[in-house]
Design an enzyme around this catalytic site. Structure first.
Site, PDB file in Angstrom:
ATOM      1  CG  ASP A   1      -2.432  -2.457   3.813  1.00  0.00           C
ATOM      2  OD1 ASP A   1      -2.965  -2.551   4.941  1.00  0.00           O
ATOM      3  OD2 ASP A   1      -2.810  -1.649   2.943  1.00  0.00           O
TER       4      ASP A   1
ATOM      5  CG  ASP B   1      -3.132   5.831   2.035  1.00  0.00           C
ATOM      6  OD1 ASP B   1      -2.996   4.604   1.784  1.00  0.00           O
ATOM      7  OD2 ASP B   1      -2.485   6.424   2.905  1.00  0.00           O
TER       8      ASP B   1
ATOM      9  CE  LYS C   1      -0.232   3.821   3.344  1.00  0.00           C
ATOM     10  NZ  LYS C   1      -1.115   4.452   4.331  1.00  0.00           N
TER      11      LYS C   1
ATOM     12  NE  ARG D   1     -11.826   3.490   4.000  1.00  0.00           N
ATOM     13  CZ  ARG D   1     -11.782   4.438   4.919  1.00  0.00           C
ATOM     14  NH1 ARG D   1     -12.796   5.287   5.045  1.00  0.00           N
ATOM     15  NH2 ARG D   1     -10.734   4.562   5.713  1.00  0.00           N
TER      16      ARG D   1
ATOM     17  CG  ASP E   1      -1.826   1.216   1.277  1.00  0.00           C
ATOM     18  OD1 ASP E   1      -1.907   1.942   0.260  1.00  0.00           O
ATOM     19  OD2 ASP E   1      -2.473   1.431   2.329  1.00  0.00           O
TER      20      ASP E   1
HETATM   21  N1  BES Z   1      -3.207   0.251   5.218  1.00  0.00           N
HETATM   22  C1  BES Z   1      -3.547   1.515   5.718  1.00  0.00           C
HETATM   23  C2  BES Z   1      -3.805   1.527   7.228  1.00  0.00           C
HETATM   24  C3  BES Z   1      -2.647   1.223   8.132  1.00  0.00           C
HETATM   25  C4  BES Z   1      -1.967   2.239   8.743  1.00  0.00           C
HETATM   26  C5  BES Z   1      -2.287  -0.075   8.420  1.00  0.00           C
HETATM   27  C6  BES Z   1      -0.919   1.961   9.622  1.00  0.00           C
HETATM   28  C7  BES Z   1      -1.247  -0.350   9.287  1.00  0.00           C
HETATM   29  C8  BES Z   1      -0.570   0.662   9.893  1.00  0.00           C
HETATM   30  C9  BES Z   1      -4.820   2.026   5.039  1.00  0.00           C
HETATM   31  O1  BES Z   1      -4.976   1.620   3.724  1.00  0.00           O
HETATM   32  C10 BES Z   1      -4.738   3.507   5.007  1.00  0.00           C
HETATM   33  O2  BES Z   1      -3.885   4.016   4.358  1.00  0.00           O
HETATM   34  N2  BES Z   1      -5.675   4.163   5.712  1.00  0.00           N
HETATM   35  C11 BES Z   1      -5.689   5.576   5.768  1.00  0.00           C
HETATM   36  C12 BES Z   1      -7.130   6.017   5.635  1.00  0.00           C
HETATM   37  C13 BES Z   1      -7.301   7.492   5.484  1.00  0.00           C
HETATM   38  C14 BES Z   1      -6.767   7.929   4.144  1.00  0.00           C
HETATM   39  C15 BES Z   1      -8.763   7.821   5.612  1.00  0.00           C
HETATM   40  C16 BES Z   1      -5.106   5.998   7.121  1.00  0.00           C
HETATM   41  O3  BES Z   1      -5.356   5.333   8.111  1.00  0.00           O
HETATM   42  O4  BES Z   1      -4.394   6.986   7.147  1.00  0.00           O
HETATM   43 ZN    ZN Z   2      -4.066  -0.121   3.197  1.00  0.00          ZN
HETATM   44 MN    MN Z   3      -4.027   2.919   2.364  1.00  0.00          MN
END
Ligand code: BES
Ligand code: ZN
Ligand code: MN
Length: 493
Positions: free
Chosen positions: A287, A346, A276, A350, A269
């Site tokens: 991920d 990101d 990111k 979902r 990811d």
């Molecule tokens: N895979 C990430 C979430 C994640 C963060 C997993 C840290 C493990 C450790 C997910 O896909 C993500 O990027 N989520 C975003 C959502 C946001 C853009 C609403 C997040 O949590 O920042």
């Molecule tokens: Zn993710």
């Molecule tokens: Mn993500």
């Protein structure tokens, strides 16, 4: 490591090492007492001398004790007797294992497994001895050209159990779960250039072959035909082909509805166009931990021959930037027909899960549980201790919470209240894929809930629990123990 049950008298046991418990008051456990008598008071003499005070986490190795057949005697400190709880027990197993691992003992016997733990059945002791030892033995060196040599001589571990109870089953199940935890850890620890969606599919097919499961891999073409526009929007920036992995284990009656497990399988990811930041981005190879855990759980169910039906669904792809990648503001149509405005690429988990959750309806599930490293917000809320749990069914939620407690793989329930749905409103589509800063883990779960109205459903956000960062960076194999305990309880019901 081979585990087996022993019921012999401790002083007569032929083994490299016998481990027995002593309490902080200087009180001996039953097995320690027997060794003390057989050795003519040697054990109590050592306690009197002050070399072992029975403190939690302490251990003292004795060699060639007269009157005792075992080559070594390990005294394991259990702390205060009236405080001997789960944590103290696990600490004792760890201390015993650490004291043993660098010795030349080829086999050993843990007799302190007979000491009752507050509020736990005896099988629980056995179960967790196996899991804790396997945790201590785990190494990931598949990617090193020259794996570090191991000193460990220990090949066999006997655990004390009185004859004729559920000990054998408990041991077998614990070994099956421990192996599956390792399976999940290996998948998580493999780098993203090895553990691709195709690799996950290959591993799933291996499981299917070993355990005679039904299997199917949906390719991109089929996803298109099914209208999985949300999932397909995530894979657009990647050169790796996406896969939707389907496994079916039939251990129960034909007409019994299956438990469906859905695991997020993003093998890397990057965030996509909503890229990111660079720091620790390597950890986004984890991920796919949800995917690893549901494959591990169905593997364990088959290995334990549980009497129930289980389906694993793993939507898998990479989330990468690129000329063809989905852009913020793009609107996609999910398999359910609902449209989604992708305000942040990101928030991709979902998007792949919603189509998998719609696909799950086809199995007429008893219940659906999805597992996903879904949100950083869940890490902020619960840290690395508990996984976030959401459910539209209180009975299912409480079963999962209980399974988490029993397996020492805890979850904590968070709300799915209607009030939060507000945050997902979009000016242009049926919903947005993000809900802003407040309650980020909740709004992610709310997003999923829009696709799970037709069945009992629970969601585990394992972003904080599936892997560790820093010096001990690595997959934890969570929530495989929780899922396995849940499946065992369901198959017994
Ligand atoms: N895979 C990430 C979430 C994640 C963060 C997993 C840290 C493990 C450790 C997910 O896909 C993500 O990027 N989520 C975003 C959502 C946001 C853009 C609403 C997040 O949590 O920042
Ligand atoms: Zn993710
Ligand atoms: Mn993500």
């Amino acid at each position: 490591m081979e585990f087996s049950i022993k019921s012999a008298l401790p002083e007569k046991l032929k083994t490299g090492c016998i481990a027995v418990g002593v309490f902080e008051s200087g009180k001996l456990s039953d097995a320690a007492k027997m060794l003390d008598v057989a050795s003519n008071g040697h054990v109590s003499e050592i306690l009197k001398g002050g070399d072992m005070e029975g403190r939690k986490g302490s251990a003292l190795m004795l060699h060639r004790v007269a009157g005792i057949t075992a080559q070594r005697v390990l005294l394991v400190g259990l702390g205060k007797e009236n405080e001997f709880d789960e944590k103290a027990y696990v600490g004792a197993v760890e201390a015993a294992f650490n004291a043993l691992k660098d010795t030349g003992a080829k086999d050993a016997a843990f007799y302190f497994t007979a000491v009752p733990v507050k509020g736990k059945e005896f099988e629980w002791n056995l179960h967790h001895a196996v899991l804790v030892v396997m945790e201590g033995l785990y190494r990931f060196d598949a990617m090193k050209s020259k794996p570090e040599e191991r000193r460990e001589a220990l090949k066999k571990l006997f655990l004390y159990a009185p004859e004729g109870n559920g000990a054998e089953i408990a041991l077998k199940q614990a070994a099956a779960i421990a192996e599956s935890v390792e399976f999940a850890k290996d998948l998580g620890n493999l780098p993203g250039n090895v553990c691709t969606p195709s690799y996950l599919a290959e591993k799933a097919l291996e499981i299917a072959k070993t355990y005679k499961l039904e299997s199917r891999i949906l390719e991109q073409k089929e996803m298109k035909a099914l209208g999985m526009g949300a999932l397909l929007s995530v894979t657009r920036g990647s050169h790796e082909p996406p896969k939707m992995i389907l496994l079916e284990y039939h251990g129960g009656p034909k007409n019994k509805k299956p438990i469906v497990l859905v695991g997020k399988g993003i093998t890397f990811d990057s965030g996509g166009i909503s890229l990111k930041p660079g720091a620790d981005m390597d950890e986004m190879k984890y991920d796919m931990s949800g995917a690893g855990s549901v494959l591990a759980a169905i593997r364990a169910a088959a290995e334990m021959k549980l009497r129930l039906n289980v389906v694993a669904i793993v939507p898998s792809c990479e989330n990468m930037p690129g000329g063809a990648a989905t852009k913020p503001g793009d609107i996609v149509t999910s398999m359910s027909g609902q449209t989604v405005e992708v305000l942040n690429t990101d928030a991709e988990g979902r998007l792949i899960l919603c189509d998998a959750l719609t696909y799950a309806e086809k199995y007429e599930p008893e219940a659906v549980i999805d597992v996903a490293t879904l949100t950083g917000a869940c890490v902020v809320a619960l840290g690395h201790v508990a996984s976030g749990l959401y459910s539209n069914d209180e009975q299912l939620a409480s079963e999962l919470l209980e399974a988490g407690k029993d397996s020492r793989d805890r979850a904590w329930q968070l709300p799915l209240w209607e009030d939060y749905q507000e945050q997902l409103k979009s000016n242009f589509a049926d919903m947005a894929n993000i809900g802003g800063r407040p309650a980020g883990s909740v709004t992610a779960a709310c997003f999923l809930s829009k696709f799970t109205g037709n069945y009992r459903w629970a969601h585990l956000d394992v972003a904080g629990t599936a892997h560790r960062s820093g010096k001990h960076k690595g997959s934890t194999g969570r929530p495989v123990p929780l899922l396995c305990r849940f499946l065992i309880e369901r198959s017994n019901a």
